[in-house]
Scaffold this motif. Structure first.
Motif, PDB file in Angstrom:
ATOM      1  N   UNK A 296     -15.017  -3.541   2.839  1.00 12.44           N
ATOM      2  CA  UNK A 296     -14.536  -3.844   4.184  1.00 12.44           C
ATOM      3  C   UNK A 296     -15.764  -4.313   4.949  1.00 12.44           C
ATOM      4  N   UNK A 297     -15.728  -5.584   5.379  1.00 11.95           N
ATOM      5  CA  UNK A 297     -16.895  -6.185   6.014  1.00 11.95           C
ATOM      6  C   UNK A 297     -16.714  -6.281   7.525  1.00 11.95           C
ATOM      7  N   UNK A 298     -17.769  -6.680   8.191  1.00 10.85           N
ATOM      8  CA  UNK A 298     -17.848  -6.625   9.652  1.00 10.85           C
ATOM      9  C   UNK A 298     -16.963  -7.636  10.375  1.00 10.85           C
ATOM     10  N   UNK A 299     -16.768  -8.817   9.823  1.00 11.30           N
ATOM     11  CA  UNK A 299     -16.013  -9.865  10.515  1.00 11.30           C
ATOM     12  C   UNK A 299     -14.656 -10.010   9.831  1.00 11.30           C
ATOM     13  N   UNK A 300     -13.566  -9.505  10.450  1.00 11.63           N
ATOM     14  CA  UNK A 300     -12.258  -9.451   9.776  1.00 11.63           C
ATOM     15  C   UNK A 300     -11.457 -10.758   9.864  1.00 11.63           C
ATOM     16  N   UNK A 301     -12.102 -11.891   9.738  1.00 12.29           N
ATOM     17  CA  UNK A 301     -11.416 -13.169   9.870  1.00 12.29           C
ATOM     18  C   UNK A 301     -11.118 -13.830   8.529  1.00 12.29           C
ATOM     19  N   UNK A 302     -11.194 -13.106   7.458  1.00 17.66           N
ATOM     20  CA  UNK A 302     -10.917 -13.659   6.136  1.00 17.66           C
ATOM     21  C   UNK A 302     -11.179 -12.624   5.079  1.00 17.66           C
ATOM     22  N   UNK A 303     -11.152 -13.052   3.847  1.00 23.12           N
ATOM     23  CA  UNK A 303     -11.403 -12.154   2.738  1.00 23.12           C
ATOM     24  C   UNK A 303     -11.323 -12.932   1.446  1.00 23.12           C
ATOM     25  N   UNK A 304     -11.535 -12.239   0.354  1.00 17.07           N
ATOM     26  CA  UNK A 304     -11.448 -12.894  -0.945  1.00 17.07           C
ATOM     27  C   UNK A 304     -11.270 -11.863  -2.046  1.00 17.07           C
ATOM     28  N   UNK A 305     -10.778 -12.363  -3.185  1.00 20.77           N
ATOM     29  CA  UNK A 305     -10.669 -11.573  -4.405  1.00 20.77           C
ATOM     30  C   UNK A 305     -11.476 -12.321  -5.452  1.00 20.77           C
ATOM     31  N   UNK A 306     -12.541 -11.700  -5.929  1.00 24.73           N
ATOM     32  CA  UNK A 306     -13.381 -12.334  -6.936  1.00 24.73           C
ATOM     33  C   UNK A 306     -12.949 -11.823  -8.303  1.00 24.73           C
TER      34      UNK A 306
ATOM     35  N   UNK B 188      -9.587  -6.024  31.374  1.00 25.80           N
ATOM     36  CA  UNK B 188      -9.189  -5.090  30.337  1.00 25.80           C
ATOM     37  C   UNK B 188      -8.121  -5.699  29.431  1.00 25.80           C
ATOM     38  N   UNK B 189      -7.225  -6.540  30.030  1.00 27.20           N
ATOM     39  CA  UNK B 189      -6.202  -7.190  29.220  1.00 27.20           C
ATOM     40  C   UNK B 189      -6.803  -8.102  28.165  1.00 27.20           C
ATOM     41  N   UNK B 190      -7.891  -8.785  28.487  1.00 27.17           N
ATOM     42  CA  UNK B 190      -8.539  -9.675  27.528  1.00 27.17           C
ATOM     43  C   UNK B 190      -9.074  -8.882  26.341  1.00 27.17           C
ATOM     44  N   UNK B 191      -9.614  -7.700  26.617  1.00 24.88           N
ATOM     45  CA  UNK B 191     -10.126  -6.854  25.544  1.00 24.88           C
ATOM     46  C   UNK B 191      -9.000  -6.402  24.614  1.00 24.88           C
ATOM     47  N   UNK B 192      -7.855  -6.011  25.196  1.00 22.61           N
ATOM     48  CA  UNK B 192      -6.696  -5.631  24.384  1.00 22.61           C
ATOM     49  C   UNK B 192      -6.204  -6.807  23.549  1.00 22.61           C
ATOM     50  N   UNK B 193      -6.223  -7.992  24.142  1.00 28.94           N
ATOM     51  CA  UNK B 193      -5.772  -9.191  23.429  1.00 28.94           C
ATOM     52  C   UNK B 193      -6.685  -9.494  22.245  1.00 28.94           C
ATOM     53  N   UNK B 194      -7.980  -9.397  22.453  1.00 26.88           N
ATOM     54  CA  UNK B 194      -8.934  -9.660  21.374  1.00 26.88           C
ATOM     55  C   UNK B 194      -8.806  -8.606  20.286  1.00 26.88           C
ATOM     56  N   UNK B 195      -8.724  -7.347  20.681  1.00 27.51           N
ATOM     57  CA  UNK B 195      -8.583  -6.263  19.701  1.00 27.51           C
ATOM     58  C   UNK B 195      -7.275  -6.388  18.926  1.00 27.51           C
ATOM     59  N   UNK B 196      -6.194  -6.696  19.619  1.00 26.87           N
ATOM     60  CA  UNK B 196      -4.904  -6.876  18.948  1.00 26.87           C
ATOM     61  C   UNK B 196      -4.911  -8.029  17.974  1.00 26.87           C
ATOM     62  N   UNK B 197      -5.570  -9.125  18.361  1.00 25.27           N
ATOM     63  CA  UNK B 197      -5.682 -10.282  17.474  1.00 25.27           C
ATOM     64  C   UNK B 197      -6.473  -9.939  16.226  1.00 25.27           C
ATOM     65  N   UNK B 198      -7.580  -9.219  16.361  1.00 24.01           N
ATOM     66  CA  UNK B 198      -8.386  -8.828  15.207  1.00 24.01           C
ATOM     67  C   UNK B 198      -7.624  -7.892  14.277  1.00 24.01           C
ATOM     68  N   UNK B 199      -6.865  -6.954  14.850  1.00 24.10           N
ATOM     69  CA  UNK B 199      -6.065  -6.041  14.021  1.00 24.10           C
ATOM     70  C   UNK B 199      -4.979  -6.819  13.284  1.00 24.10           C
ATOM     71  N   UNK B 200      -4.293  -7.721  13.985  1.00 22.96           N
ATOM     72  CA  UNK B 200      -3.236  -8.513  13.360  1.00 22.96           C
ATOM     73  C   UNK B 200      -3.793  -9.390  12.238  1.00 22.96           C
ATOM     74  N   UNK B 201      -4.921 -10.040  12.492  1.00 28.72           N
ATOM     75  CA  UNK B 201      -5.546 -10.856  11.451  1.00 28.72           C
ATOM     76  C   UNK B 201      -6.007 -10.009  10.273  1.00 28.72           C
ATOM     77  N   UNK B 202      -6.542  -8.834  10.575  1.00 31.72           N
ATOM     78  CA  UNK B 202      -6.974  -7.939   9.512  1.00 31.72           C
ATOM     79  C   UNK B 202      -5.824  -7.525   8.611  1.00 31.72           C
ATOM     80  N   UNK B 203      -4.679  -7.195   9.199  1.00 28.15           N
ATOM     81  CA  UNK B 203      -3.500  -6.823   8.413  1.00 28.15           C
ATOM     82  C   UNK B 203      -3.015  -8.013   7.595  1.00 28.15           C
ATOM     83  N   UNK B 204      -2.954  -9.180   8.216  1.00 32.95           N
ATOM     84  CA  UNK B 204      -2.492 -10.384   7.532  1.00 32.95           C
ATOM     85  C   UNK B 204      -3.399 -10.737   6.353  1.00 32.95           C
ATOM     86  N   UNK B 205      -4.695 -10.705   6.573  1.00 27.52           N
ATOM     87  CA  UNK B 205      -5.656 -11.025   5.513  1.00 27.52           C
ATOM     88  C   UNK B 205      -5.581  -9.994   4.391  1.00 27.52           C
ATOM     89  N   UNK B 206      -5.454  -8.726   4.747  1.00 29.12           N
ATOM     90  CA  UNK B 206      -5.389  -7.674   3.730  1.00 29.12           C
ATOM     91  C   UNK B 206      -4.169  -7.858   2.835  1.00 29.12           C
TER      92      UNK B 206
END
Length: 131
Positions: free
Chosen positions: A60-70, A1-19
């Motif tokens: 807002x796309x499915x993979x929150x590991x990046x983004x762009x402004x066109x 369960x800790x691994x799931x929290x770690x992955x979810x937390x990482x995705x949320x943190x990256x999503x905020x940073x990218x946004x």
């Protein structure tokens, strides 16, 4: 369960940073008079999509590991004559530098905000006092 929290937390943190990073580019581009065609957070299949009154498509796309402004740019395609003054490549060099630098500056300001919040919350640990 800790691994799931770690992955979810990482995705949320990256999503905020990218946004925040992409919002820095977006905000300065709008202030400089550049027409923004798309603001996307994430890659892949769009999960959410809407337009604002300026015609910008927000995604807002499915993979929150990046983004762009066109932005509107003559180097990427045909630009109508009435929109040439809103094209990125027609702006002065100082404005283009400001738009490109705005993303990393936004990340830096976000880090300062997070450190300030952590400093205001303080520490709840026992102090190592002798005597």
């Amino acid at each position: 369960m800790n691994a799931l929290y770690m992955i979810l937390g990482t995705l949320v943190a990256l999503g905020v940073l990218v946004t925040f990073h992409e919002f820095g580019h977006f905000w300065v581009a709008r202030r400089c008079g550049v027409k923004v065609l798309r603001f996307s957070v994430g890659f892949g299949t769009p999960l959410l999509r809407w337009h604002d009154r300026h015609g910008t498509e927000f995604v807002v796309a499915a993979i929150p590991l990046g983004g762009y402004v066109k932005m509107l740019d003559e180097r990427e395609g045909e630009v109508p004559a009435e929109l040439l003054d809103q094209s990125f490549n027609r702006k002065p060099v100082r404005q283009r530098i400001a738009i490109v630098a705005a993303g990393p500056i936004a990340n830096f300001l976000l880090a300062l905000l997070f450190f300030w919040v952590l400093a205001m919350l303080g520490s709840q640990q026992v102090r190592p006092v002798i005597g």
